[in-house]
Design an enzyme around this catalytic site. Structure first.
Site, PDB file in Angstrom:
ATOM      1  N   TYR A  72      -1.662  -0.777  10.625  1.00 13.97           N
ATOM      2  CA  TYR A  72      -1.970  -1.456   9.336  1.00 13.97           C
ATOM      3  C   TYR A  72      -0.832  -1.181   8.350  1.00 13.97           C
ATOM      4  O   TYR A  72      -0.252  -2.105   7.772  1.00 13.97           O
ATOM      5  CB  TYR A  72      -3.308  -0.961   8.766  1.00 13.97           C
ATOM      6  CG  TYR A  72      -3.403  -1.141   7.282  1.00 13.97           C
ATOM      7  CD1 TYR A  72      -3.169  -0.070   6.416  1.00 13.97           C
ATOM      8  CD2 TYR A  72      -3.668  -2.388   6.733  1.00 13.97           C
ATOM      9  CE1 TYR A  72      -3.213  -0.245   5.043  1.00 13.97           C
ATOM     10  CE2 TYR A  72      -3.710  -2.573   5.359  1.00 13.97           C
ATOM     11  CZ  TYR A  72      -3.474  -1.494   4.523  1.00 13.97           C
ATOM     12  OH  TYR A  72      -3.510  -1.673   3.164  1.00 13.97           O
TER      13      TYR A  72
ATOM     14  N   SER B 222       0.837  -1.205   0.000  1.00 16.90           N
ATOM     15  CA  SER B 222       0.000   0.000   0.000  1.00 16.90           C
ATOM     16  C   SER B 222       0.868   1.249   0.000  1.00 16.90           C
ATOM     17  O   SER B 222       1.985   1.246   0.523  1.00 16.90           O
ATOM     18  CB  SER B 222      -0.868  -0.024   1.259  1.00 16.90           C
ATOM     19  OG  SER B 222      -1.428   1.248   1.493  1.00 16.90           O
TER      20      SER B 222
ATOM     21  N   ASN C 108     -15.111   3.099   6.021  1.00 10.29           N
ATOM     22  CA  ASN C 108     -14.101   4.089   6.435  1.00 10.29           C
ATOM     23  C   ASN C 108     -13.664   4.916   5.229  1.00 10.29           C
ATOM     24  O   ASN C 108     -13.302   6.068   5.349  1.00 10.29           O
ATOM     25  CB  ASN C 108     -12.842   3.365   6.951  1.00 10.29           C
ATOM     26  CG  ASN C 108     -13.128   2.589   8.228  1.00 10.29           C
ATOM     27  OD1 ASN C 108     -13.534   3.179   9.220  1.00 10.29           O
ATOM     28  ND2 ASN C 108     -12.971   1.280   8.186  1.00 10.29           N
TER      29      ASN C 108
ATOM     30  N   LYS D 296       2.326  -3.633   6.558  1.00  7.27           N
ATOM     31  CA  LYS D 296       2.673  -3.689   5.120  1.00  7.27           C
ATOM     32  C   LYS D 296       4.172  -3.454   4.940  1.00  7.27           C
ATOM     33  O   LYS D 296       4.860  -4.155   4.204  1.00  7.27           O
ATOM     34  CB  LYS D 296       1.890  -2.627   4.333  1.00  7.27           C
ATOM     35  CG  LYS D 296       0.404  -2.885   4.221  1.00  7.27           C
ATOM     36  CD  LYS D 296       0.105  -4.140   3.428  1.00  7.27           C
ATOM     37  CE  LYS D 296      -1.378  -4.330   3.174  1.00  7.27           C
ATOM     38  NZ  LYS D 296      -1.673  -5.598   2.485  1.00  7.27           N
TER      39      LYS D 296
HETATM   40  C1  WQD Z   1      -9.532   9.467   0.978  1.00  9.33           C
HETATM   41  C2  WQD Z   1      -9.826  10.948   1.183  1.00  9.33           C
HETATM   42  C3  WQD Z   1     -10.127  11.592   3.472  1.00  9.33           C
HETATM   43  C4  WQD Z   1     -13.824   9.271   4.086  1.00  9.33           C
HETATM   44  C5  WQD Z   1      -6.731   4.514   2.998  1.00  9.33           C
HETATM   45  C6  WQD Z   1      -5.576   3.684   3.502  1.00  9.33           C
HETATM   46  C7  WQD Z   1      -4.835   3.073   2.332  1.00  9.33           C
HETATM   47  C8  WQD Z   1      -5.798   2.306   1.463  1.00  9.33           C
HETATM   48  C9  WQD Z   1      -6.908   3.228   0.990  1.00  9.33           C
HETATM   49  C10 WQD Z   1      -5.799  -0.008   2.098  1.00  9.33           C
HETATM   50  C11 WQD Z   1      -9.081  11.562   2.363  1.00  9.33           C
HETATM   51  C12 WQD Z   1     -11.430  11.791   2.696  1.00  9.33           C
HETATM   52  C13 WQD Z   1     -12.682   9.840   3.536  1.00  9.33           C
HETATM   53  C14 WQD Z   1     -14.918  10.096   4.422  1.00  9.33           C
HETATM   54  C15 WQD Z   1     -13.699  12.016   3.653  1.00  9.33           C
HETATM   55  N1  WQD Z   1      -6.357   1.215   2.155  1.00  9.33           N
HETATM   56  N2  WQD Z   1     -12.624  11.184   3.325  1.00  9.33           N
HETATM   57  N3  WQD Z   1     -14.817  11.453   4.192  1.00  9.33           N
HETATM   58  O1  WQD Z   1      -7.120   7.470   3.775  1.00  9.33           O
HETATM   59  O2  WQD Z   1      -6.348   7.927   1.380  1.00  9.33           O
HETATM   60  O3  WQD Z   1      -6.255   5.599   2.263  1.00  9.33           O
HETATM   61  O4  WQD Z   1      -7.567   3.726   2.178  1.00  9.33           O
HETATM   62  O5  WQD Z   1      -4.818  -0.346   1.489  1.00  9.33           O
HETATM   63  O6  WQD Z   1      -3.843   2.206   2.829  1.00  9.33           O
HETATM   64  O7  WQD Z   1      -4.664   4.553   4.169  1.00  9.33           O
HETATM   65  O8  WQD Z   1      -8.466   6.648   1.782  1.00  9.33           O
HETATM   66  O9  WQD Z   1     -10.834   6.769   1.190  1.00  9.33           O
HETATM   67  O10 WQD Z   1     -10.209   6.795   3.646  1.00  9.33           O
HETATM   68  O11 WQD Z   1      -9.736   8.797   2.235  1.00  9.33           O
HETATM   69  O12 WQD Z   1     -13.613  13.249   3.455  1.00  9.33           O
HETATM   70  O13 WQD Z   1     -15.991   9.643   4.934  1.00  9.33           O
HETATM   71  O14 WQD Z   1     -11.221  11.118   1.465  1.00  9.33           O
HETATM   72  O15 WQD Z   1      -9.915  12.682   4.370  1.00  9.33           O
HETATM   73  O16 WQD Z   1      -8.717  12.888   2.009  1.00  9.33           O
HETATM   74  P1  WQD Z   1      -7.017   7.026   2.357  1.00  9.33           P
HETATM   75  P2  WQD Z   1      -9.891   7.193   2.247  1.00  9.33           P
END
Ligand code: WQD
Length: 336
Positions: free
Chosen positions: A152, A124, A201, A156
């Site tokens: 997490y 990741s 999430n 990785k």
């Molecule tokens: C993306 C953007 C949030 C939810 C994570 C893991 C990564 C991979 C992908 C597994 C950010 C914003 C999010 C919400 C929001 N997972 N957001 N409201 O954090 O980039 O990556 O997931 O491999 O390892 O770290 O992805 O989709 O959670 O967030 O505003 O309800 O969307 O702040 O800017 P992230 P995400």
């Protein structure tokens, strides 16, 4: 070539099995169904119109997994298995270290015992840590454990380190590490897609729930980041493009003197939260209600990659655009 896909009933694993079958590979799937469903295996078979052996086995259970290695003679293993909720990993670190590291070591020890020399590891972009400067290259500082913001991500990075040390010690062992950015979307059939348990999430599945009136509105976590509209920027990649990246990565095992390969799998384009919301609304002709709220702990302004190494060496690039990601996401959510 017979390939063991560990965690193959999951989101990325299931899409990868479809592409492997479409490319003529023989596939065996192992999954404990902790965070996935048996229905997904049936849908993979329906999409690819090919049967696959499925074993409901936990990859930390060495006795049971060894029976699979004994019965099926593998050439290659793709390791998707593992827990992957960032927030949960902060609350329950021991559960994450035990499961993710133990399952990887169990598989690698059985590969050794049964002379299986090729592994692709689902890593990741989190391993680049919070100070990484986008667009990120593979040669940029990675595995800086002190800058990774959650257990997490640290699992990785640790498994990557295990693969690096093993490939250093054993020239017959070949490892391909694929660092995913933000996988989203679903297969065009609408039969498989991202189906997290409970409240999502991640951004895209959360938008999908709002778009199908399963949740009232999206919380946009902060609009004071140093980006064009103040909301977080990420490199969203269609899961089918990501799956095809795994098929392309199999090239590394053919006649290569090198035995350790690391690639970013992303589009190289940054998309903000509000960009994605607007694309979702436009491509599906619907509204997505949202509220701007405070930042989420651990989030960073921008995270997108330079995909040139995979483009050049794997002859692979992401083809599907944001609209296709949003349409396929909505199509899956509507049907499930
Ligand atoms: C993306 C953007 C949030 C939810 C994570 C893991 C990564 C991979 C992908 C597994 C950010 C914003 C999010 C919400 C929001 N997972 N957001 N409201 O954090 O980039 O990556 O997931 O491999 O390892 O770290 O992805 O989709 O959670 O967030 O505003 O309800 O969307 O702040 O800017 P992230 P995400």
């Amino acid at each position: 070539m017979k390939i063991l896909v560990a965690g193959g009933a999951g989101y990325i694993g299931s899409h990868t099995i479809v592409e492997l079958l479409n490319s003529g590979y023989e596939v065996v799937c192992v999954d404990n169904l902790y965070n996935s469903k048996l229905k997904t295996i049936k849908n993979i078979v329906k999409i690819a119109s090919k049967n696959i052996p499925f074993y409901k086995v936990d990859c930390t259970d060495k006795k049971k997994l060894e029976k699979v290695f004994l019965k099926e003679h593998f050439d290659t293993v793709i390791m998707f298995q593992g827990y992957k909720a960032v927030g949960e990993s902060v609350k329950e670190p021991l559960k994450y270290y035990r499961n993710n590291i133990d399952s990887a070591l169990t598989i690698l020890e059985l590969m050794d015992k049964y002379s299986v020399h090729n592994v692709i590891f689902s890593s990741s972009a989190t391993v680049y840590g919070k100070n990484a400067k986008s667009p990120i290259k593979e040669s940029d500082d990675a595995l800086c454990l002190n800058e990774i913001t959650n257990p997490y991500g640290e699992t990785k990075a640790m498994i990557e380190k295990i693969l690096m040390d093993k490939s250093n010690a054993d020239k017959n062992f070949k490892a391909v590490i694929l660092r995913y950015f933000n996988p989203v979307g679903a297969h065009s059939s609408g039969l498989i897609g991202e189906d997290p348990n409970g409240i999502p999430n991640n951004l895209m599945p959360y938008i999908a729930k709002v778009a199908t009136n399963k949740l009232p509105y999206l919380n946009v976590y902060g609009n004071d980041y140093k980006t064009k509209d103040g909301t977080g920027v990420r490199d969203y990649i269609h899961v089918v493009d990501l799956a095809k990246g795994h098929v392309a990565a199999l090239k590394c095992f053919k006649g290569n003197k090198n035995n350790l390969f690391i690639y970013n799998l992303g589009t190289g384009k940054g998309t903000s939260v509000l960009d994605l919301v607007n694309a979702y609304k436009k491509s599906n002709k619907l509204n997505v209600k949202y509220k701007i709220v405070g930042r989420r702990l651990g989030d960073i302004d921008k995270l997108y990659c330079n995909p040139k190494k995979a483009n050049n060496e794997l002859k692979w690039s992401a083809k599907l655009n944001i609209e296709s990601m949003c349409e396929s996401s909505y199509n899956f959510e509507k049907n499930n």
